[in-house]
Scaffold this motif. Structure first.
Motif, mmCIF file in Angstrom:
data_model
loop_
_atom_site.group_PDB
_atom_site.id
_atom_site.type_symbol
_atom_site.label_atom_id
_atom_site.label_comp_id
_atom_site.label_asym_id
_atom_site.label_seq_id
_atom_site.Cartn_x
_atom_site.Cartn_y
_atom_site.Cartn_z
ATOM 1 N N ASP A 1 -4.822 -24.095 -1.174
ATOM 2 C CA ASP A 1 -4.296 -25.139 -0.129
ATOM 3 C C ASP A 1 -2.714 -25.177 -0.123
ATOM 4 N N SER A 2 -2.173 -23.909 -0.476
ATOM 5 C CA SER A 2 -1.034 -24.036 -0.350
ATOM 6 C C SER A 2 -0.410 -23.479 1.146
ATOM 7 N N THR A 3 0.761 -23.896 1.627
ATOM 8 C CA THR A 3 1.062 -23.444 3.303
ATOM 9 C C THR A 3 1.879 -22.253 3.104
ATOM 10 N N ILE A 4 2.071 -21.717 4.271
ATOM 11 C CA ILE A 4 2.686 -20.458 4.370
ATOM 12 C C ILE A 4 4.477 -20.449 4.222
ATOM 13 N N PRO A 5 4.951 -21.635 4.669
ATOM 14 C CA PRO A 5 6.280 -22.121 4.413
ATOM 15 C C PRO A 5 6.426 -22.303 2.895
ATOM 16 N N PHE A 6 5.774 -22.839 2.237
ATOM 17 C CA PHE A 6 5.885 -23.056 0.587
ATOM 18 C C PHE A 6 5.917 -21.923 -0.007
ATOM 19 N N ILE A 7 4.822 -21.167 0.338
ATOM 20 C CA ILE A 7 4.643 -19.832 -0.418
ATOM 21 C C ILE A 7 5.542 -18.916 -0.389
ATOM 22 N N SER A 8 6.312 -18.609 0.852
ATOM 23 C CA SER A 8 7.197 -17.807 1.048
ATOM 24 C C SER A 8 8.463 -18.281 0.648
ATOM 25 N N ARG A 9 8.899 -19.548 0.527
ATOM 26 C CA ARG A 9 10.065 -20.190 0.058
ATOM 27 C C ARG A 9 10.163 -20.303 -1.600
ATOM 28 N N TYR A 10 8.986 -21.063 -2.039
ATOM 29 C CA TYR A 10 9.014 -21.467 -3.505
ATOM 30 C C TYR A 10 7.980 -20.711 -4.540
ATOM 31 N N ARG A 11 7.395 -19.522 -3.957
ATOM 32 C CA ARG A 11 6.710 -18.756 -4.847
ATOM 33 C C ARG A 11 6.732 -17.507 -4.642
ATOM 34 N N LYS A 12 8.101 -17.080 -4.744
ATOM 35 C CA LYS A 12 8.436 -15.617 -4.523
ATOM 36 C C LYS A 12 8.014 -14.725 -5.607
ATOM 37 N N GLU A 13 8.220 -15.034 -7.083
ATOM 38 C CA GLU A 13 7.717 -14.812 -8.018
ATOM 39 C C GLU A 13 6.401 -14.045 -8.038
ATOM 40 N N MET A 14 5.409 -14.790 -7.496
ATOM 41 C CA MET A 14 4.012 -14.678 -7.366
ATOM 42 C C MET A 14 3.684 -13.672 -6.318
ATOM 43 N N THR A 15 4.170 -13.979 -5.378
ATOM 44 C CA THR A 15 4.031 -12.944 -4.009
ATOM 45 C C THR A 15 4.875 -11.588 -4.045
ATOM 46 N N VAL B 1 16.781 -27.336 -2.583
ATOM 47 C CA VAL B 1 16.024 -26.994 -4.070
ATOM 48 C C VAL B 1 14.813 -27.872 -4.221
ATOM 49 N N HIS B 2 13.835 -27.169 -4.702
ATOM 50 C CA HIS B 2 12.672 -28.063 -5.131
ATOM 51 C C HIS B 2 12.673 -28.744 -6.272
#
Length: 708
Positions: free
Chosen positions: A28-42, A555-556
């Motif tokens: 249930d992560s959102t697209i804005p969150f994934i693209s901004r704060y999970r760059k290492e994973m993606t 910054v998160h």
């Protein structure tokens, strides 16, 4: 078929990035969150690529759901073989799936089903084998109480064969390819509509023909709208003989004349009665889907540009909703957009209370320390602008003409009634005009995007897909800018990653009861805002004048310890580090990498520290229209005039030149070279100079050019 392999096949994206993105979406992560704060994973996938993965995931789930329904239906008929089950499970698109299901689909009573009830299916099978050299004689054996003679028996058998041909997967696929390559779309005027006044806007399509695969989205949607309004009839055609030859190639197996004569008749009947209508509808539906996608893409692009339009910022604004007979509604807003005063003035005919109106505006500017004036661009806009500019103020005031599209929709909405329960629609509309000057994004999110007046044929496209796409655009824009958690409205907060309307209302209620939210960590005290919602939303919510400086940045919170360590290593406080570009550039990022945090995240952190809380939007600028233009009667061929791009379509852009009617710059008149994408030349709200090349005062149409 597995989800991962399906997405990889249709996206051509790296496997690791796709797998991790699917995992995050499942959490249930959102697209804005994934693209901004999970760059290492993606693997640093951007928002567009992650959106593509999310859409493919949804499409796969819908396909799998349909497969289960079909398998169950065939199983209930006790007709599901292992081979058929495997074919259905391996189907990669809905078209193939429906072709496999077609022979088992429950049908209304057909000619074939009636013939089967009369016992004629064995005769149809004999003819289809194409070995019997005495079919008329064989048909005699099937005469009974329900079948009077051999001709009736043969007709029934042909009806059954025609249905088999219609359900033949190879036949349908070959015809699909023929239609997709060669189909022609034709329109003809309905007889009694030719002189109809409402039909004249479709004059181009009274007698029209072109290849379906070359018809641009705006033309196809226009044709279909004209058909829906009963103005024209639309028909899809291919060469009949070519289509019949294709079917013959699949069905005819021998040269036994006695059989093939009957099969040929059945083929022609199957094509005319079943296949041509079905495949024609199918390819037109497919073309409509593609046209919808193109139109939705245009609308989405326009909406993004509109939402990210230049804000004036936190200023005290006097907003005017102009009018003649009913007067001009005037409101005064403070720097937070709160309504402080409202009243009417009557500077125009028939009242002409110009002097009193000037005194009133001057008095309000002084009383509320106004810093800018916003005037709606509707009726009496130019006259009101000229009137305001004649007033002698004791300060420099910028006067803006604001696009008021959708303000009336907002003013009558539930949101407006909740915000201003004690005021009527005229006050709410004027407030909306003023607020959209201060921050277009914060105000426009309250309005149904279809009412904002950008795009093409938005009411003709698939409304579910349109809403889904526009919601994604709004969410993307809101999160790219960030939101002040203490001043944002519930509609604006609802688009923040992980929030939604329920939590947004809880945030508004909590800050009202407590006097405001002072830290991001305090968000966890908002009812029903748990750890997951906090993770998804916190970095997009800003705390203005926060006690802790990073709470007003992108910054998160999960990375606060990294920034604190950076400050410690530089031997300065957080306050001294933030904004100190010289000091920040000395930081060696490789010293702060870990298993979960890499250079992409650290690079984003550094950019944010250099310009904390930066707004990616440009600042609003005043625009001056040609003062000599008041109506279409003032517009002459050859004039060169300034204008603002106020809508973009696939076929060109519309430009506001300061009168009621916007002019069209056709795509061929945008530049000296060939242009395939209008957005490559112009953007919404862009200030341009245009040349008038045609004026049709009767039809209220103006043609413009940007060449030379």
């Amino acid at each position: 078929m597995q989800l991962l392999s399906y997405v990889l096949k249709h996206s051509q994206l790296p496997e690791r990035g796709v797998a991790n993105t699917l995992k995050l979406l499942d959490e249930d992560s959102t697209i804005p969150f994934i693209s901004r704060y999970r760059k290492e994973m993606t693997g640093n996938l951007d928002e567009v690529q992650i959106t593509t993965i999310a859409k493919l995931r949804q499409g796969f789930e819908e396909l799998e759901k349909r497969k289960l329904t079909i398998l169950k239906a065939i199983e209930e008929q006790e007709a599901l073989t292992p081979a058929l089950k495997e074919k259905i499970e391996q189907a990669e698109n809905i078209t193939l799936l429906e072709d496999l299901y077609l022979p088992y689909k429950k049908k209304r009573k057909t000619k074939a089903s009636i013939a089967k009830e009369k016992g004629l299916e064995p005769l149809a099978k004999i003819i289809m084998k194409q070995h019997d050299d005495d079919v008329p004689g064989t048909a005699e054996r099937f005469i009974n109480d329900q079948v009077k003679n051999s001709n009736e028996a043969l007709q029934g058998a042909r009806d059954i064969i025609a249905e088999w041909i219609n359900e033949n997967e190879w036949v349908r696929n070959k015809l699909r390819r023929l239609y997709s390559r060669n189909a022609i779309i034709e329109t003809k005027i309905v007889k009694d509509k030719k002189e109809d006044e409402d039909a004249q806007k479709y004059q181009q399509y009274f007698e029209w023909s072109e290849p379906l695969n070359r018809a641009p989205s705006h033309r196809l949607l226009a044709m279909l709208r004209a058909e829906n309004e009963g103005i024209v009839r639309v028909k899809i055609q291919v060469d009949k003989e070519e289509a019949l030859d294709l079917i013959d190639g699949v069905i005819i197996k021998t040269d036994v004349d006695s059989c093939t004569d009957q099969v040929f008749i059945a083929i022609e009947d199957a094509y005319k009665r079943l296949l041509d209508p079905a495949i024609s509808n199918e390819v037109l539906k497919e073309a409509k889907l593609k046209a919808d996608e193109a139109a939705i893409k245009v609308f989405s692009s326009n909406l993004r540009q509109l939402l990210l339009g230049a804000p004036l910022g936190e200023k005290r604004i006097l907003a005017i909703d102009p009018g003649f007979k009913s007067g001009c509604k005037v409101v005064c807003l403070d720097e937070n957009g709160d309504l402080k005063h409202n009243e009417n003035i009557y500077p125009h005919p028939p009242q002409r209370e110009t002097t009193q109106a000037m005194k009133k505006i001057r008095s309000l500017v002084n009383a509320y320390n106004i810093e800018a004036i916003a005037i709606g661009n509707g009726t009496a806009s130019r006259e009101t602008e000229a009137f305001v500019k004649k007033i002698g103020f004791d300060r420099d005031l910028q006067v803006f003409v604001v696009n008021e599209a959708g303000a009336s929709v907002y003013s009558a909405s539930k949101i407006a009634r909740q915000e201003f329960p004690s005021y009527d629609v005229t006050v709410r509309g004027a407030v909306s005009i003023g607020r959209r000057l201060a921050d277009p994004l914060a105000e426009l999110v309250k309005i149904d995007p279809k009412s904002i007046g950008v795009g093409q044929y938005q009411h003709d496209v698939d409304q579910t897909k349109l809403k889904e796409e526009l919601d994604l655009v709004v969410m993307s824009c809101v999160n790219s800018v960030g939101v002040n958690v203490n001043t944002a409205s519930a509609p604006l907060l609802s688009y923040v990653s992980g929030i939604g309307i329920g939590l947004a209302e809880n945030i508004v209620k909590y800050r009202s009861e407590t006097g405001g939210i002072s830290t991001r960590r305090e968000l966890l005290k908002v009812p029903r805002l748990g750890n997951k919602a906090f993770e998804q939303s916190a970095a997009f919510l800003r705390i203005s004048n926060a006690q802790y400086p990073l709470d007003n940045s992108a910054v998160h919170p999960e990375s606060y310890n990294i920034v604190e360590q950076m400050a410690k290593d530089q031997k300065v406080s957080l306050d001294d580090l933030i904004g100190n570009k010289e000091l920040i550039q000395k930081i060696a990022l490789e010293n702060y990498t870990s298993d979960t945090v890499g250079l992409p995240t650290l690079t984003d952190i550094i950019k944010e520290l250099e310009k904390p809380g930066r707004d990616p939007r440009k600042k609003a600028k005043v625009f001056e229209f040609d003062p000599g233009l008041k109506s279409i009667d003032d517009v002459k061929v050859g004039m060169k005039v300034p204008g603002i791009v106020n809508n973009i379509t696939n076929f060109g852009c519309f430009v506001d030149i300061g009168i009621k009617e916007s002019g069209l710059v056709h795509i061929s008149k945008l530049a000296n070279e060939f242009i395939s994408d209008v957005n490559s030349v112009v953007q919404l709200h862009q200030h341009v100079e245009v040349k008038v090349i045609e004026v049709d005062a009767n039809r209220k149409r103006i043609q413009l050019s940007m060449i030379d």
